[in-house]
Write a protein that holds these residues in place. Structure first.
Motif, PDB file in Angstrom:
ATOM      1  N   ASP A 103       2.463 -10.837  -8.154  1.00 15.64           N
ATOM      2  CA  ASP A 103       2.819 -10.266  -9.456  1.00 15.64           C
ATOM      3  C   ASP A 103       3.291  -8.823  -9.292  1.00 15.64           C
ATOM      4  O   ASP A 103       3.186  -8.030 -10.217  1.00 15.64           O
ATOM      5  CB  ASP A 103       1.621 -10.338 -10.419  1.00 15.64           C
ATOM      6  N   PHE A 104       3.867  -8.497  -8.138  1.00 11.03           N
ATOM      7  CA  PHE A 104       4.232  -7.113  -7.836  1.00 11.03           C
ATOM      8  C   PHE A 104       5.514  -6.668  -8.531  1.00 11.03           C
ATOM      9  O   PHE A 104       5.807  -5.481  -8.569  1.00 11.03           O
ATOM     10  CB  PHE A 104       4.419  -6.916  -6.326  1.00 11.03           C
ATOM     11  N   GLY A 105       6.310  -7.616  -9.042  1.00 11.87           N
ATOM     12  CA  GLY A 105       7.566  -7.246  -9.671  1.00 11.87           C
ATOM     13  C   GLY A 105       8.577  -6.748  -8.669  1.00 11.87           C
ATOM     14  O   GLY A 105       8.321  -6.709  -7.451  1.00 11.87           O
ATOM     15  N   SER A 106       9.745  -6.344  -9.187  1.00 12.49           N
ATOM     16  CA  SER A 106      10.830  -5.980  -8.284  1.00 12.49           C
ATOM     17  C   SER A 106      11.325  -4.559  -8.497  1.00 12.49           C
ATOM     18  O   SER A 106      12.276  -4.138  -7.863  1.00 12.49           O
ATOM     19  CB  SER A 106      11.983  -6.966  -8.464  1.00 12.49           C
ATOM     20  N   SER A 107      10.654  -3.786  -9.356  1.00  8.74           N
ATOM     21  CA  SER A 107      11.147  -2.430  -9.619  1.00  8.74           C
ATOM     22  C   SER A 107      10.535  -1.389  -8.685  1.00  8.74           C
ATOM     23  O   SER A 107      10.936  -0.236  -8.718  1.00  8.74           O
ATOM     24  CB  SER A 107      10.871  -2.041 -11.069  1.00  8.74           C
ATOM     25  N   GLY A 108       9.565  -1.787  -7.876  1.00  7.00           N
ATOM     26  CA  GLY A 108       8.900  -0.831  -7.000  1.00  7.00           C
ATOM     27  C   GLY A 108       8.943  -1.254  -5.550  1.00  7.00           C
ATOM     28  O   GLY A 108       9.731  -2.114  -5.152  1.00  7.00           O
ATOM     29  N   ALA A 109       8.076  -0.649  -4.761  1.00  4.23           N
ATOM     30  CA  ALA A 109       8.102  -0.830  -3.313  1.00  4.23           C
ATOM     31  C   ALA A 109       7.019  -1.779  -2.798  1.00  4.23           C
ATOM     32  O   ALA A 109       6.921  -2.002  -1.593  1.00  4.23           O
ATOM     33  CB  ALA A 109       7.948   0.520  -2.627  1.00  4.23           C
ATOM     34  N   TYR A 110       6.201  -2.349  -3.711  1.00  3.85           N
ATOM     35  CA  TYR A 110       5.048  -3.117  -3.242  1.00  3.85           C
ATOM     36  C   TYR A 110       5.456  -4.291  -2.345  1.00  3.85           C
ATOM     37  O   TYR A 110       4.895  -4.502  -1.271  1.00  3.85           O
ATOM     38  CB  TYR A 110       4.226  -3.629  -4.422  1.00  3.85           C
ATOM     39  N   VAL A 111       6.431  -5.085  -2.783  1.00  6.69           N
ATOM     40  CA  VAL A 111       6.824  -6.270  -2.013  1.00  6.69           C
ATOM     41  C   VAL A 111       7.355  -5.875  -0.646  1.00  6.69           C
ATOM     42  O   VAL A 111       6.959  -6.426   0.383  1.00  6.69           O
ATOM     43  CB  VAL A 111       7.895  -7.077  -2.774  1.00  6.69           C
ATOM     44  N   SER A 112       8.248  -4.882  -0.629  1.00  2.00           N
ATOM     45  CA  SER A 112       8.867  -4.510   0.643  1.00  2.00           C
ATOM     46  C   SER A 112       7.850  -3.885   1.588  1.00  2.00           C
ATOM     47  O   SER A 112       7.996  -3.972   2.812  1.00  2.00           O
ATOM     48  CB  SER A 112      10.036  -3.562   0.414  1.00  2.00           C
ATOM     49  N   THR A 113       6.827  -3.273   1.025  1.00  2.00           N
ATOM     50  CA  THR A 113       5.777  -2.721   1.870  1.00  2.00           C
ATOM     51  C   THR A 113       5.104  -3.836   2.670  1.00  2.00           C
ATOM     52  O   THR A 113       4.890  -3.706   3.884  1.00  2.00           O
ATOM     53  CB  THR A 113       4.752  -1.976   0.993  1.00  2.00           C
ATOM     54  N   LEU A 114       4.788  -4.958   2.017  1.00  2.60           N
ATOM     55  CA  LEU A 114       4.232  -6.099   2.748  1.00  2.60           C
ATOM     56  C   LEU A 114       5.186  -6.555   3.851  1.00  2.60           C
ATOM     57  O   LEU A 114       4.765  -6.868   4.973  1.00  2.60           O
ATOM     58  CB  LEU A 114       3.982  -7.285   1.808  1.00  2.60           C
ATOM     59  N   LYS A 115       6.473  -6.604   3.512  1.00  2.00           N
ATOM     60  CA  LYS A 115       7.444  -7.095   4.491  1.00  2.00           C
ATOM     61  C   LYS A 115       7.537  -6.158   5.693  1.00  2.00           C
ATOM     62  O   LYS A 115       7.636  -6.606   6.833  1.00  2.00           O
ATOM     63  CB  LYS A 115       8.810  -7.260   3.819  1.00  2.00           C
ATOM     64  N   GLY A 116       7.520  -4.851   5.420  1.00  4.87           N
ATOM     65  CA  GLY A 116       7.558  -3.897   6.521  1.00  4.87           C
ATOM     66  C   GLY A 116       6.357  -4.073   7.443  1.00  4.87           C
ATOM     67  O   GLY A 116       6.494  -4.074   8.670  1.00  4.87           O
ATOM     68  N   VAL A 117       5.177  -4.250   6.847  1.00  2.90           N
ATOM     69  CA  VAL A 117       3.961  -4.441   7.642  1.00  2.90           C
ATOM     70  C   VAL A 117       4.067  -5.709   8.496  1.00  2.90           C
ATOM     71  O   VAL A 117       3.770  -5.702   9.698  1.00  2.90           O
ATOM     72  CB  VAL A 117       2.712  -4.494   6.736  1.00  2.90           C
ATOM     73  N   VAL A 118       4.514  -6.802   7.892  1.00  3.29           N
ATOM     74  CA  VAL A 118       4.644  -8.057   8.629  1.00  3.29           C
ATOM     75  C   VAL A 118       5.640  -7.905   9.778  1.00  3.29           C
ATOM     76  O   VAL A 118       5.354  -8.260  10.926  1.00  3.29           O
ATOM     77  CB  VAL A 118       5.081  -9.205   7.696  1.00  3.29           C
ATOM     78  N   LEU A 119       6.838  -7.352   9.482  1.00  2.00           N
ATOM     79  CA  LEU A 119       7.886  -7.252  10.503  1.00  2.00           C
ATOM     80  C   LEU A 119       7.519  -6.273  11.607  1.00  2.00           C
ATOM     81  O   LEU A 119       7.963  -6.423  12.744  1.00  2.00           O
ATOM     82  CB  LEU A 119       9.217  -6.857   9.860  1.00  2.00           C
ATOM     83  N   GLY A 120       6.691  -5.277  11.259  1.00  2.00           N
ATOM     84  CA  GLY A 120       6.215  -4.367  12.293  1.00  2.00           C
ATOM     85  C   GLY A 120       5.295  -5.071  13.290  1.00  2.00           C
ATOM     86  O   GLY A 120       5.261  -4.727  14.468  1.00  2.00           O
ATOM     87  N   LEU A 121       4.559  -6.072  12.830  1.00  2.00           N
ATOM     88  CA  LEU A 121       3.625  -6.798  13.701  1.00  2.00           C
ATOM     89  C   LEU A 121       4.272  -8.025  14.340  1.00  2.00           C
ATOM     90  O   LEU A 121       3.873  -8.445  15.424  1.00  2.00           O
ATOM     91  CB  LEU A 121       2.384  -7.221  12.901  1.00  2.00           C
ATOM     92  N   ASN A 122       5.227  -8.652  13.636  1.00  2.00           N
ATOM     93  CA  ASN A 122       5.916  -9.812  14.198  1.00  2.00           C
ATOM     94  C   ASN A 122       7.362  -9.836  13.717  1.00  2.00           C
ATOM     95  O   ASN A 122       7.678 -10.435  12.691  1.00  2.00           O
ATOM     96  CB  ASN A 122       5.207 -11.119  13.807  1.00  2.00           C
ATOM     97  N   PRO A 123       8.261  -9.211  14.491  1.00  2.00           N
ATOM     98  CA  PRO A 123       9.659  -9.094  14.053  1.00  2.00           C
ATOM     99  C   PRO A 123      10.384 -10.425  13.998  1.00  2.00           C
ATOM    100  O   PRO A 123      11.471 -10.496  13.440  1.00  2.00           O
ATOM    101  CB  PRO A 123      10.293  -8.196  15.132  1.00  2.00           C
ATOM    102  N   LYS A 124       9.800 -11.488  14.563  1.00  2.00           N
ATOM    103  CA  LYS A 124      10.518 -12.759  14.638  1.00  2.00           C
ATOM    104  C   LYS A 124      10.296 -13.645  13.418  1.00  2.00           C
ATOM    105  O   LYS A 124      10.837 -14.741  13.314  1.00  2.00           O
ATOM    106  CB  LYS A 124      10.084 -13.525  15.893  1.00  2.00           C
ATOM    107  N   VAL A 125       9.466 -13.172  12.498  1.00  2.00           N
ATOM    108  CA  VAL A 125       9.138 -13.983  11.331  1.00  2.00           C
ATOM    109  C   VAL A 125      10.320 -14.108  10.375  1.00  2.00           C
ATOM    110  O   VAL A 125      11.102 -13.173  10.220  1.00  2.00           O
ATOM    111  CB  VAL A 125       7.933 -13.321  10.626  1.00  2.00           C
ATOM    112  N   ALA A 126      10.460 -15.275   9.727  1.00  2.00           N
ATOM    113  CA  ALA A 126      11.404 -15.424   8.618  1.00  2.00           C
ATOM    114  C   ALA A 126      10.622 -15.310   7.317  1.00  2.00           C
ATOM    115  O   ALA A 126       9.748 -16.138   7.037  1.00  2.00           O
ATOM    116  CB  ALA A 126      12.113 -16.776   8.698  1.00  2.00           C
ATOM    117  N   LEU A 127      10.915 -14.278   6.536  1.00  2.00           N
ATOM    118  CA  LEU A 127      10.200 -14.053   5.279  1.00  2.00           C
ATOM    119  C   LEU A 127      10.941 -14.730   4.136  1.00  2.00           C
ATOM    120  O   LEU A 127      12.155 -14.572   3.994  1.00  2.00           O
ATOM    121  CB  LEU A 127      10.113 -12.551   5.006  1.00  2.00           C
TER     122      LEU A 127
END
Lengths: 289, 289, 289
Positions: free
Chosen positions: B11-35
């Motif tokens: 329920d993070f919506g799309s006007s802020g950085a919450y969603v992309s923050t999760l993605k940055g964390v995931v890609l930092g730990l496993n760059p090969k993931v497809a989100l």
């Protein structure tokens, strides 16, 4: 070898699972695909809006991209599901006019030759048109490439997504369906020039409230011009948004004459939308509607 | 080898950085993931909406997909963070009912056996239920796999995203937490059939305003039927949207009885939403509430 | 080698083709890139909102990520297009303050040394500032790396997207533009502490209606505190959302003092937004505005 790209355009919105369902189906059949959303915020059932958005985006993608577009109020009825092949992209969509701007691409010939003038029927209503020279269209008829059982309400998931995945893996069009020579087209009249006045119409309203007309920069008379829309007169073309003040006219990034408002929405200010007439003439000339 | 898929629902919506923050964390730990985004437009704090959306999407993803769902008004409190393992997907979510529909999957047994009937407490409120046979659930208890320092307000970023990335890299569930045998479930009563009338409820309203009930097609009496919702009677089932006129009923793509409106929103037209009763009976039968 | 990441932040919205056009351009130049959306729902022309969102997200991405941010009401005018290089990311944006929070990163020095206090001019208006120590900034001046012909209204597509793709392929900054030593900064005053009262301002309203201030947790007096905002007094800090009742204050996931409402919107409840003053003092102390 780089991943094949599949783009998605729909009116599915973002509050539910419809979009991701398509993505799951595609990735299950071809995990190497790169999925790109064009838009899922096409207003519900608004084929004309979806057609313009797809028509604005495809030119910027690599030529082997598969574009899937689903704005499909006729799903489950006898409307056909189409595959369009061009040299600059492959397209999957219901046969309801969603491919109109793709088929009006200047590199194709013979699709919209009869479009001039308001005696051509209702603006934006669907009419039958021949498949233009330079491309080919298939009707999807082979259920062995679809998700089973096929629903009557969600061909995005059950037909278009799996066919896109199979296409991206190299299945030939001939195995997916049968060639057709006519498709539905939205009845987009071309601008008319008479007595020194060019008359066009708004064909799209963007996220900022900019009103995009069907008047190309090449349709605009040389020299100083005035514009009229809904009783408002605009003097001269601005070059960019920060150059104008209040409501302005400029040639927008789509290549068409646009009516915009600095730091605001021209659509709200003028209470104008798709279908509204726009007139252009040399500066100072009277322009009765 | 193809990239592992991680889906995100919130329920993070799309006007802020919450969603992309999760993605940055995931890609930092496993760059090969497809989100893949399922939805970030779950209405704020609406666990029932999020549960339905996740429950609609997961079936269409490859079985090694990691699904992260964060609708989490209880973040920072003593509510547990869960990892659910099934043969058709792995799921990370707070223990608040968000996994309800996943755990009601027909391939699992024993989760919702007591769900029949309105004497079961408030519709959609959370109740304790046993972990069903055929899956396993862990409580995440190992901070060494979390982002440090862990905040009290954003476990999506600090707990769920890094754990998802570690899972996708092969860290075993046993290293991430401890097995549990009970979880919270939304109290979704099953439809009741009495005196020839099937009574169900609306469990989801989609982007188009279609009202999705909890009545499965197999619950609907054979032959011609009538539906009633909020004082409106609907005669017969339509097969697809363009077949109906005005408000109609059909079996939707989720497999449930849906109330829809042609080219419009049934929710707006009927002023109905989640929880509203829907009744089905053989055509012509009286259906008092 | 893993794919380079390019993130996108803009006010382009999701109902049109603008965002996907950038993606098509990038993928046409570098198909190996992983594209991540930060947000495209920045309110139109709202540079301060975009700056905060970008400033919240970049810290969680790998250090070789290229971040593209386009909230650009001055497109086509003489405003410069910038490339900022730091050790924790590369950034492309118009020179209008969009990089303010990135340049205020505590690891850089000398950017915001003069920011204390309300005698510094209008809150959030753009002012000229020196490029801080520890990073470098280039003005993009080499059209051979842009999409031709370059429009006057869409540099996201024509300048920023192709330059991002070239950067991700290893083109050096020196080939893309010329170094500069001043940039525009949003005039974000720092909180002021006087007579035991800390006065800050709301700098961001998130999707949930949480009001994020510019008061860091280290600015908050030790021990029990009270907050005041728009005539409402809040006693004590909550640790997480479910701990509070009604309107509460807590240190949010951005690291700032936030005003929130349990299961609701503090912005709606308090009718407060960006710029609103927030005061903090030891519990019981009077706080006249």
């Amino acid at each position: 070898m780089s991943s094949p790209i599949i783009t998605l355009t729909s009116d599915f919105g973002s509050s539910g699972a419809y979009v991701s369902t398509l993505k799951g189906v595609v990735l299950g059949l071809n995990p190497k695909v790169a999925l790109v959303d064009i838009s899922h915020e096409i207003p519900p059932q608004n084929v004309a809006h979806g057609a313009f958005v797809l028509g604005s985006a495809y030119k910027y993608f690599p030529s082997d991209t598969v574009h899937v577009a689903v704005v499909d109020p006729g799903v489950g009825s006898s409307r056909r599901a189409l595959l369009l092949l061009t040299e600059w992209g492959r397209f999957l969509a219901p046969d309801n006019g969603l491919l109109t701007y793709v088929l009006m691409d200047g590199r194709l010939k013979g699709f919209a030759d009869d479009l001039l003038g308001p005696d051509k029927g209702e603006f934006l209503s669907p009419v039958t048109a021949p498949v233009p020279d330079g491309c080919s269209v298939f009707s999807l008829t082979r259920p062995e490439f679809w998700l089973q059982p096929v629903s009557d309400t969600f061909h995005g998931r059950d037909v278009f997504a799996p066919v896109a995945a199979h296409l991206s893996r190299g299945v030939t069009p001939e195995r997916l369906g049968d060639p057709v020579d006519e498709v539905l087209r939205l009845n987009i009249w071309q601008p008319e020039s008479r007595d020194g006045i060019v008359r066009g119409r708004i064909i799209f309203v963007d996220h900022f409230g900019n009103l995009v007309s069907n008047i190309l920069s090449s349709d605009v008379p040389a020299g100083s011009v005035d514009m009229e829309i809904g009783g408002t007169r605009i003097s001269g073309l601005s070059r960019f948004f920060a150059e104008g003040t209040g409501v302005m006219a400029l040639i927008g990034s789509h290549g068409y004459l646009e009516i915009a408002k600095r730091d605001g929405s021209a659509a709200d200010q003028l209470k104008a939308g798709v279908g509204e007439e726009v007139r252009v003439a040399k500066a100072g000339r009277a322009m009765r509607p």
